[in-house]
Design a protein around this motif. Sequence first.
Motif, short mmCIF file in Angstrom:
data_model
loop_
_atom_site.label_atom_id
_atom_site.label_comp_id
_atom_site.label_asym_id
_atom_site.label_seq_id
_atom_site.Cartn_x
_atom_site.Cartn_y
_atom_site.Cartn_z
N ALA A 136 -17.94 18.73 -15.47
CA ALA A 136 -16.77 17.92 -15.17
C ALA A 136 -15.94 17.61 -16.41
O ALA A 136 -16.47 17.42 -17.52
N VAL A 137 -14.61 17.58 -16.20
CA VAL A 137 -13.66 17.21 -17.26
C VAL A 137 -12.78 16.08 -16.74
O VAL A 137 -12.62 15.92 -15.52
N PRO A 138 -12.22 15.27 -17.63
CA PRO A 138 -11.41 14.12 -17.19
C PRO A 138 -10.27 14.48 -16.25
O PRO A 138 -9.90 13.69 -15.38
N SER A 139 -9.70 15.69 -16.39
CA SER A 139 -8.59 16.08 -15.51
C SER A 139 -9.04 16.29 -14.07
O SER A 139 -8.19 16.46 -13.18
N GLN A 140 -10.33 16.28 -13.83
CA GLN A 140 -10.84 16.38 -12.47
C GLN A 140 -11.00 15.01 -11.80
O GLN A 140 -11.47 14.91 -10.66
N THR A 141 -10.60 13.97 -12.50
CA THR A 141 -10.52 12.65 -11.90
C THR A 141 -9.50 12.69 -10.78
O THR A 141 -8.33 13.03 -11.01
N SER A 142 -9.93 12.36 -9.56
CA SER A 142 -9.06 12.50 -8.41
C SER A 142 -9.77 11.94 -7.18
O SER A 142 -10.91 11.51 -7.24
N VAL A 143 -9.06 11.97 -6.06
CA VAL A 143 -9.68 11.71 -4.77
C VAL A 143 -9.81 13.05 -4.06
O VAL A 143 -8.82 13.79 -3.94
N TYR A 144 -11.02 13.35 -3.61
CA TYR A 144 -11.30 14.63 -2.99
C TYR A 144 -11.49 14.46 -1.49
O TYR A 144 -12.27 13.62 -1.04
N PHE A 145 -10.77 15.29 -0.74
CA PHE A 145 -10.87 15.26 0.71
C PHE A 145 -11.39 16.59 1.23
O PHE A 145 -10.93 17.66 0.83
N CYS A 146 -12.33 16.49 2.14
CA CYS A 146 -12.82 17.64 2.88
C CYS A 146 -12.14 17.63 4.25
O CYS A 146 -11.87 16.55 4.80
N ALA A 147 -11.85 18.79 4.78
CA ALA A 147 -11.23 18.88 6.09
C ALA A 147 -11.82 20.07 6.84
O ALA A 147 -12.40 20.98 6.23
N SER A 148 -11.67 20.04 8.16
CA SER A 148 -12.10 21.18 8.97
C SER A 148 -11.05 21.44 10.04
O SER A 148 -10.22 20.57 10.34
N SER A 149 -11.08 22.63 10.59
CA SER A 149 -10.13 22.94 11.65
C SER A 149 -10.69 24.00 12.58
O SER A 149 -11.50 24.85 12.18
N PHE A 150 -10.23 23.92 13.84
CA PHE A 150 -10.46 24.97 14.83
C PHE A 150 -9.08 25.26 15.41
O PHE A 150 -8.65 24.64 16.36
N GLY A 151 -8.35 26.13 14.76
CA GLY A 151 -6.95 26.31 15.12
C GLY A 151 -6.08 25.64 14.07
O GLY A 151 -6.45 25.52 12.91
N ASP A 152 -4.94 25.16 14.51
CA ASP A 152 -3.93 24.71 13.56
C ASP A 152 -4.17 23.32 12.97
O ASP A 152 -3.85 23.05 11.82
N GLU A 153 -4.72 22.39 13.76
CA GLU A 153 -4.84 21.01 13.32
C GLU A 153 -6.05 20.84 12.43
O GLU A 153 -7.14 21.32 12.73
N GLN A 154 -5.85 20.10 11.31
CA GLN A 154 -6.97 19.83 10.42
C GLN A 154 -7.43 18.39 10.58
O GLN A 154 -6.64 17.48 10.79
N PHE A 155 -8.74 18.21 10.47
CA PHE A 155 -9.37 16.91 10.57
C PHE A 155 -9.96 16.58 9.21
O PHE A 155 -10.68 17.40 8.63
N PHE A 156 -9.66 15.40 8.73
CA PHE A 156 -10.03 15.03 7.37
C PHE A 156 -11.19 14.04 7.33
O PHE A 156 -11.32 13.17 8.19
N GLY A 157 -11.99 14.17 6.28
CA GLY A 157 -13.00 13.18 5.99
C GLY A 157 -12.38 11.99 5.27
O GLY A 157 -11.19 11.98 4.96
N PRO A 158 -13.20 10.97 4.98
CA PRO A 158 -12.69 9.74 4.37
C PRO A 158 -12.42 9.85 2.88
O PRO A 158 -11.80 8.96 2.30
N GLY A 159 -12.90 10.91 2.24
CA GLY A 159 -12.61 11.11 0.83
C GLY A 159 -13.71 10.63 -0.10
O GLY A 159 -14.53 9.77 0.24
N THR A 160 -13.73 11.22 -1.30
CA THR A 160 -14.60 10.80 -2.39
C THR A 160 -13.72 10.54 -3.61
O THR A 160 -12.97 11.42 -4.03
N ARG A 161 -13.83 9.34 -4.13
CA ARG A 161 -13.06 9.00 -5.33
C ARG A 161 -13.93 9.30 -6.54
O ARG A 161 -14.98 8.69 -6.72
N LEU A 162 -13.51 10.25 -7.35
CA LEU A 162 -14.29 10.68 -8.51
C LEU A 162 -13.55 10.35 -9.79
O LEU A 162 -12.37 10.67 -9.95
N THR A 163 -14.26 9.69 -10.69
CA THR A 163 -13.72 9.38 -12.01
C THR A 163 -14.59 10.06 -13.05
O THR A 163 -15.80 9.85 -13.08
N VAL A 164 -13.97 10.87 -13.90
CA VAL A 164 -14.67 11.57 -14.97
C VAL A 164 -14.25 10.96 -16.31
O VAL A 164 -13.07 10.97 -16.66
N LEU A 165 -15.22 10.42 -17.02
CA LEU A 165 -14.92 9.73 -18.28
C LEU A 165 -15.30 10.58 -19.49
O LEU A 165 -16.21 11.40 -19.43
#
Lengths: 110, 112
Positions: free
Chosen positions: A81-110
């Motif tokens: 990990a590097v500090p520039s990877q500090t972000s909120v990460y979202f996973c999503a899935s789809s069956f067709g066009d619409e995507q469904f998102f997870g609640p996210g992971t907030r990652l801080t790299v120091l």
Amino acid sequence: IAGITQAPTSQILAAGRRMTLRCTQDMRHNAMYWYRQDLGLGLRLIHYSNTAGTTGKGEVPDGYSVSRANTDDFPLTLASAVPSQTSVYFCASSFGDEQFFGPGTRLTVL
Amino acid sequence: SQQGEEDPQALSIQEGENATMNCSYKTSINNLQWYRQNSGRGLVHLILIRSNEREKHSGRLRVTLDTSKKSSSLLITASRAADTASYFCATEFRAGSYQLTFGKGTKLSVIP
């Protein structure tokens, strides 16, 4: 019905450490995605998987890897990990066009 | 970048008023979708419009698409305080890819 779950919810990580963000869906969707969301930049696609056993690179794949051993799980790994990877990460899935998102992971790299 | 661009970046209106957000994109698309994000949460799909459609409605939402201008608008009528959120447009450039490119979003505040 849980939909998509992500773990951990948040994490503070020292630079250089390895980290795996977990994503699980119970909707039996073929396609899954990982995005990062940064202030002012919107969501950017890191990696995707159209079906179990296949993966592809998105807009910002450098420093990240993914695997898709089965339909339900799509982990995202930061090898060093590097500090520039500090972000909120979202996973999503789809069956067709619409995507469904997870609640996210907030990652801080120091 | 093929990223869509929303306009305005932020919008503040009174409850009961209509809210209009715009999205412009750069290349031909298969479809355009709008998503909503409440603070600190994941995105939720609102509506999809295909490249051969010009207008679509869903409840208080109205979406238009002008492929000649490469732009779309999202209208929320009779806004409520609960509509306060960020709204993103997302475009699928290649049919069947199911890969979306998101804009940077419009932050909507609805004042009670």
